[in-house]
Scaffold this motif. Structure first.
Motif, mmCIF file in Angstrom:
data_model
loop_
_atom_site.group_PDB
_atom_site.id
_atom_site.type_symbol
_atom_site.label_atom_id
_atom_site.label_comp_id
_atom_site.label_asym_id
_atom_site.label_seq_id
_atom_site.Cartn_x
_atom_site.Cartn_y
_atom_site.Cartn_z
ATOM 1 N N PRO A 255 46.648 55.954 49.777
ATOM 2 C CA PRO A 255 47.242 55.203 48.670
ATOM 3 C C PRO A 255 47.115 53.697 48.839
ATOM 4 N N ALA A 256 47.072 53.233 50.076
ATOM 5 C CA ALA A 256 46.987 51.794 50.307
ATOM 6 C C ALA A 256 45.732 51.204 49.665
ATOM 7 N N LYS A 257 44.591 51.860 49.850
ATOM 8 C CA LYS A 257 43.348 51.339 49.267
ATOM 9 C C LYS A 257 43.402 51.346 47.748
ATOM 10 N N ALA A 258 43.916 52.448 47.174
ATOM 11 C CA ALA A 258 43.971 52.556 45.721
ATOM 12 C C ALA A 258 44.897 51.496 45.129
ATOM 13 N N ILE A 259 46.042 51.290 45.763
ATOM 14 C CA ILE A 259 46.974 50.276 45.271
ATOM 15 C C ILE A 259 46.383 48.888 45.432
ATOM 16 N N ARG A 260 45.749 48.637 46.574
ATOM 17 C CA ARG A 260 45.121 47.336 46.793
ATOM 18 C C ARG A 260 44.046 47.063 45.750
ATOM 19 N N ASP A 261 43.220 48.063 45.440
ATOM 20 C CA ASP A 261 42.168 47.892 44.432
ATOM 21 C C ASP A 261 42.780 47.533 43.082
ATOM 22 N N SER A 262 43.882 48.182 42.736
ATOM 23 C CA SER A 262 44.530 47.909 41.459
ATOM 24 C C SER A 262 45.164 46.522 41.453
ATOM 25 N N MET A 263 45.772 46.156 42.561
ATOM 26 C CA MET A 263 46.328 44.808 42.671
ATOM 27 C C MET A 263 45.239 43.750 42.515
ATOM 28 N N ASP A 264 44.129 43.965 43.179
ATOM 29 C CA ASP A 264 43.019 43.011 43.112
ATOM 30 C C ASP A 264 42.485 42.904 41.687
ATOM 31 N N TYR A 265 42.386 44.059 41.003
ATOM 32 C CA TYR A 265 41.893 44.042 39.619
ATOM 33 C C TYR A 265 42.827 43.236 38.725
ATOM 34 N N LEU A 266 44.125 43.487 38.819
ATOM 35 C CA LEU A 266 45.071 42.766 37.978
ATOM 36 C C LEU A 266 45.100 41.277 38.312
ATOM 37 N N GLN A 267 45.032 40.967 39.590
ATOM 38 C CA GLN A 267 45.022 39.553 39.976
ATOM 39 C C GLN A 267 43.806 38.843 39.396
ATOM 40 N N SER A 268 42.674 39.522 39.364
ATOM 41 C CA SER A 268 41.457 38.903 38.840
ATOM 42 C C SER A 268 41.487 38.721 37.336
ATOM 43 N N ARG A 269 42.340 39.494 36.665
ATOM 44 C CA ARG A 269 42.406 39.449 35.195
ATOM 45 C C ARG A 269 43.571 38.627 34.673
ATOM 46 N N THR A 270 44.430 38.170 35.553
ATOM 47 C CA THR A 270 45.610 37.449 35.095
ATOM 48 C C THR A 270 45.711 36.063 35.716
#
Length: 270
Positions: A255-270
């Motif tokens: 789950p750590a990788k999946a959550i990190r990927d999602s965090m990174d995606y949102l950070q890049s879009r906001t």
């Protein structure tokens, strides 16, 4: 913009014991967590004492932003009063800052006039209990058509009328999209719940909790735009990433990788 102040909801990895969940949050660079009272075999339902939860949070240098949740809060009765007192005391004793308040979501209590009266009665009853404990009540309108409190506008009106500093809104990106309500109320928002839906085969009116996943590029709820708007209009609180209910997310071995990927995606879009 600056980095998003992410928090982590235990629903992101409900199979992890509390200590492991806290360690997961810390490994992701997250300093705030949201614990739940609906996870079988896990704290709080397993009987874990609040002082044990507080000690674990201190061990990992984490802030418990809320307990999720007092269900059917706007159906006030003796049983709800007792449940509220227990959860508010638990939140206080574990070092939590707030208690999420979830409305009736079974098709009852929806009539115009009735739902507003029920909401106000519950807030009036909860206010002295929350104030005495120093706990914030986080009102979470749900977007489902059968919900007795879909509208953040109605919730905001009641909070302004009754709540003062006692209550705040939860902006849940999933429920906001389902409700079809434009209003955001960043100045009244105390917490943001994040989840995405990527399934193209489900209509908005048919979206349910099991469709909720970690936000990615296929997100149909436009989480990134919701977050950008909230921040642009002044919201500076935590984004409780994430609150996914999809079984596929709960079954992840990493789950750590999946959550990190999602965090990174949102950070890049906001």
């Amino acid at each position: 913009m600056t980095a998003l102040p992410f928090a982590l909801n235990h629903m992101a990895a409900p199979g992890l014991p509390l200590d492991a969940f806290f360690a997961l949050a810390k490994s992701l660079g997250i300093s705030a967590v949201e614990i739940r009272n609906d996870l079988s075999g896990n704290a709080i339902l397993d009987g874990t004492k609040p002082d044990e939860v507080k000690a674990l949070a201190e061990k990992h240098a984490l802030t418990i932003i809320s307990i999720n949740a007092l269900q059917r809060f706007n159906e006030w009765n003796e049983a709800r009063d007792a449940e509220a007192r227990e959860l508010i005391s638990y939140a206080r004793d574990c070092g939590g800052r707030a208690l999420v308040l979830v409305p009736v979501n079974d098709g009852s209590g929806q009539k115009d006039g009735e739902r507003q009266a029920n909401l106000r009665a519950a807030l009036k009853a909860l206010k002295p209990l929350l104030n005495a404990a120093g706990i914030i009540g986080l009102v979470e309108p749900l977007g489902f058509e059968i919900c007795s409190l879909r509208s953040k506008t109605e919730a905001a009106e009641a909070i302004r009328e009754i709540g003062g500093e006692t209550f705040r809104l939860v902006h849940d990106t999933f429920h906001h999209h389902l409700a079809g309500e434009d209003a955001c109320f960043p100045e009244l928002t105390g917490l943001v719940h994040i989840s995405g839906v990527s399934d193209e085969g489900v209509a908005v009116s048919e979206m349910r909790d099991p469709h909720r996943i970690l936000v990615d590029a296929a997100d149909r709820l436009d989480n990134a735009a919701q977050i950008r708007r909230l921040r642009a209009e002044g919201y500076e609180g935590p984004f409780s990433s994430f609150e996914p209910f999809a079984p596929a997310v709960h079954a992840l071995t990493d789950p750590a990788k999946a959550i990190r990927d999602s965090m990174d995606y949102l950070q890049s879009r906001t």
